[in-house]
Design a protein around this motif. Structure first.
Motif, PDB file in Angstrom:
ATOM      1  N   LYS A 102       0.827  -1.209   0.000  1.00  0.00           N
ATOM      2  CA  LYS A 102       0.000   0.000   0.000  1.00  0.00           C
ATOM      3  C   LYS A 102       0.861   1.259   0.000  1.00  0.00           C
ATOM      4  O   LYS A 102       1.849   1.340   0.721  1.00  0.00           O
ATOM      5  N   SER A 104       0.215   5.490   0.349  1.00  0.00           N
ATOM      6  CA  SER A 104      -0.788   6.498   0.697  1.00  0.00           C
ATOM      7  C   SER A 104      -0.138   7.871   0.757  1.00  0.00           C
ATOM      8  O   SER A 104       1.033   8.010   1.120  1.00  0.00           O
ATOM      9  N   PHE A 121      -4.972   9.960  -1.223  1.00  0.00           N
ATOM     10  CA  PHE A 121      -4.706   9.015  -2.315  1.00  0.00           C
ATOM     11  C   PHE A 121      -4.249   7.706  -1.698  1.00  0.00           C
ATOM     12  O   PHE A 121      -3.395   7.690  -0.803  1.00  0.00           O
ATOM     13  N   ARG A 123      -3.194   3.648  -2.923  1.00  0.00           N
ATOM     14  CA  ARG A 123      -2.952   2.640  -3.946  1.00  0.00           C
ATOM     15  C   ARG A 123      -2.621   1.330  -3.249  1.00  0.00           C
ATOM     16  O   ARG A 123      -1.758   1.274  -2.367  1.00  0.00           O
ATOM     17  N   THR A 124      -3.323   0.258  -3.635  1.00  0.00           N
ATOM     18  CA  THR A 124      -3.097  -1.057  -3.051  1.00  0.00           C
ATOM     19  C   THR A 124      -2.806  -2.053  -4.161  1.00  0.00           C
ATOM     20  O   THR A 124      -3.538  -2.119  -5.149  1.00  0.00           O
ATOM     21  N   GLU A 125      -1.746  -2.822  -4.006  1.00  0.00           N
ATOM     22  CA  GLU A 125      -1.371  -3.842  -4.979  1.00  0.00           C
ATOM     23  C   GLU A 125      -1.291  -5.190  -4.268  1.00  0.00           C
ATOM     24  O   GLU A 125      -0.558  -5.343  -3.291  1.00  0.00           O
ATOM     25  N   ARG A 183      -5.371  -5.083  -7.824  1.00  0.00           N
ATOM     26  CA  ARG A 183      -4.954  -3.734  -7.427  1.00  0.00           C
ATOM     27  C   ARG A 183      -6.152  -2.819  -7.326  1.00  0.00           C
ATOM     28  O   ARG A 183      -7.203  -3.061  -7.920  1.00  0.00           O
ATOM     29  N   SER A 184      -5.997  -1.769  -6.547  1.00  0.00           N
ATOM     30  CA  SER A 184      -7.050  -0.768  -6.406  1.00  0.00           C
ATOM     31  C   SER A 184      -6.420   0.605  -6.220  1.00  0.00           C
ATOM     32  O   SER A 184      -5.325   0.739  -5.657  1.00  0.00           O
ATOM     33  N   THR A 185      -7.138   1.628  -6.708  1.00  0.00           N
ATOM     34  CA  THR A 185      -6.725   3.023  -6.553  1.00  0.00           C
ATOM     35  C   THR A 185      -7.923   3.816  -6.063  1.00  0.00           C
ATOM     36  O   THR A 185      -9.018   3.699  -6.624  1.00  0.00           O
ATOM     37  N   GLN A 186      -7.721   4.619  -5.014  1.00  0.00           N
ATOM     38  CA  GLN A 186      -8.788   5.436  -4.456  1.00  0.00           C
ATOM     39  C   GLN A 186      -8.302   6.854  -4.229  1.00  0.00           C
ATOM     40  O   GLN A 186      -7.186   7.068  -3.740  1.00  0.00           O
ATOM     41  N   SER A 208     -12.915   5.458  -7.234  1.00  0.00           N
ATOM     42  CA  SER A 208     -12.191   4.197  -7.068  1.00  0.00           C
ATOM     43  C   SER A 208     -12.058   3.465  -8.385  1.00  0.00           C
ATOM     44  O   SER A 208     -12.946   3.544  -9.247  1.00  0.00           O
TER      45      SER A 208
END
Length: 443
Positions: A102, A104, A121, A123-125, A183-186, A208
């Motif tokens: 992660k 942030s 912000f 970001r999780t991978e 993965r996710s982006t918020q 998201s």
């Protein structure tokens, strides 16, 4: 590191001017966690030695017996399950617990009037995510006419498909291994303000983008293999929209002290609907799974085998009415490429504290869920074309085999499911308003 709980992290918090007006914060870290142990347990109970599956049909079906010690071991007429009815689940030797990398970054800034603005912000991978596939199927070299990767060959009559397996000693051999890719982006923007007399508010917006190889939604290994729509191949699924993605979300909340010692709070949440896709009822690719093949969107009437022109007209009308379908003509649709309508939720709470003796007190509360529907029966309705991730659209009835006069290179033959799926159908349980009353005594 071979240690699955190795979780290095680094973070910072920096006051830009030293006066608390602007603060920049952030961090990076690897966060580890165990998988639900019910997933691991499948490998302990499905070794191929504990149980077999007996499949009987019609007159060959034996009488049901509630006593497990007297369960039937053969069909009427003598057919037995044999070793081929056993399913194997196993984990690779180098399997690791899941991790998430992660990043942030955020900033808090005080605006005029005591309003605090926040921008975050995240970001999780995913690392070492659990991935399931079937070791006992053989991927055919040539896709069918729909572009669908096949795991079997239709028989000459086109009435069934012969599954290509590495061994007939077992049914499925479900391998649990690790993959990277999820993965996710918020990004979240928020405003907050606190007034005198207990009044405060908070409001913001979150964008998201969440992608995964497939969404694990069951406690059973075979269900986790069977249920997610197959986008790509069993061994190499494509990274697509997650079933849990909410691309747009607005939220607003406020609390206030009212006369007579009452307190009130209201929370609004407006968000994008859930994603889904349409699938075929039946095993279109011969992988032995009849619930995971995505729908091929025909370009025209000659691009799909249906029993009549009227059936295609009905299907075509449905496709025209769905942008997610009409935009994917001439190919297999992507997993979770359709989306249900926007959803609005408003919840409210009313509370009162009544002092008693010796510093003790009684707290009374009333919570209203889906206040919009309480105010108007046409408001607060949750509408969905489906319940979770996918919906049947056509039924597989056979195959157009290679080399026949109407050759379609092992394409499926279909019939139209009737009635067709209801678009934007109201979900009764999620749409009803509810009131919860509570009391708590503190001493």
């Amino acid at each position: 590191s071979g240690n699955p709980l190795w979780s290095p992290r680094f973070g910072f918090n920096y006051d830009v001017r030293g006066d608390g007006e602007t603060v920049v914060r952030g961090g990076v870290g690897i966060f580890s966690g165990r998988p639900p142990y019910v997933w691991v347990s499948n490998a302990l109970v499905n070794t191929g030695l504990e149980q077999l599956t007996l499949v009987c049909a019609g007159a060959a079906t034996p009488a049901f017996n509630i006593n497990p010690d007297q369960a039937p071991t053969s069909c009427v007429g003598g057919a037995q399950p044999g070793a081929s009815a056993a399913t194997i689940n196993y984990f690779t030797e180098d399997f690791r617990f899941q991790q998430a990398l992660k990043y942030s970054l955020g900033i808090d800034h005080k605006l005029a009037g005591g309003v605090v603005a926040t921008l975050d912000f995240l970001r999780t991978e995913g690392r070492n995510q659990m991935y399931l596939t079937d070791d006992n199927v053989v991927e055919q070299a040539t896709p069918n006419g729909e572009g669908r990767v096949m795991y079997g060959t239709p028989n000459t009559a086109g009435t069934a498909i012969v599954r290509a397996t590495k061994t007939n000693n077992f049914r499925q051999v479900v391998r649990h291994e690790n993959r990277n890719g999820d993965r996710s982006t918020q990004v979240t923007a928020q405003l907050q303000k606190r007034f005198a007399n207990g009044i405060e508010f908070s409001g913001g917006y979150t964008w998201s983008d969440v992608r995964d190889l497939y969404t694990l939604g069951s406690s059973i290994a075979t269900s986790n293999l069977h249920n997610p729509a197959l986008d790509g191949t069993l061994n190499e699924r494509n990274l697509r929209t997650s079933a849990f993605e909410v691309p747009h979300r607005f939220f607003l909340s406020g609390t206030a002290n009212l006369p007579f010692g009452l307190s009130a709070s209201v929370i609004y949440n407006g968000q994008s609907g859930t994603p889904y896709a349409y699938i075929v009822q039946g095993d279109a690719n011969g992988d032995g799974i009849s619930s995971n093949d995505l729908f091929y969107v025909p370009a025209n009437a000659n691009d799909i085998s249906l029993p009549s022109a009227a059936a295609f007209d009905s299907l075509n009308l449905f496709i025209v009415g769905e942008t997610c379908l009409s935009s994917q003509r001439g190919r297999i649709m992507e997993r979770n490429s359709c989306r249900n309508p926007w959803q609005n939720f408003v919840n409210a709470r009313l509370g009162k504290v009544i002092p008693t003796t010796g510093g003790q007190k009684l707290e009374l509360s009333a919570d209203i869920f889906n206040l919009l529907n309480l105010l108007d029966s046409e408001w607060g309705i949750v509408r969905q074309t489906n319940t979770f991730e996918q919906r049947n659209l056509v039924r597989l009835t056979g195959y157009d085999t290679r080399g026949t006069a109407d050759t379609s290179d092992d394409r499926g033959r279909y019939s139209l499911l009737t009635p067709l799926p209801d678009r934007e159908r109201a979900q009764i349980g999620s749409s009803r308003w509810r009131i919860q009353v509570g009391a708590k005594y503190i001493w």
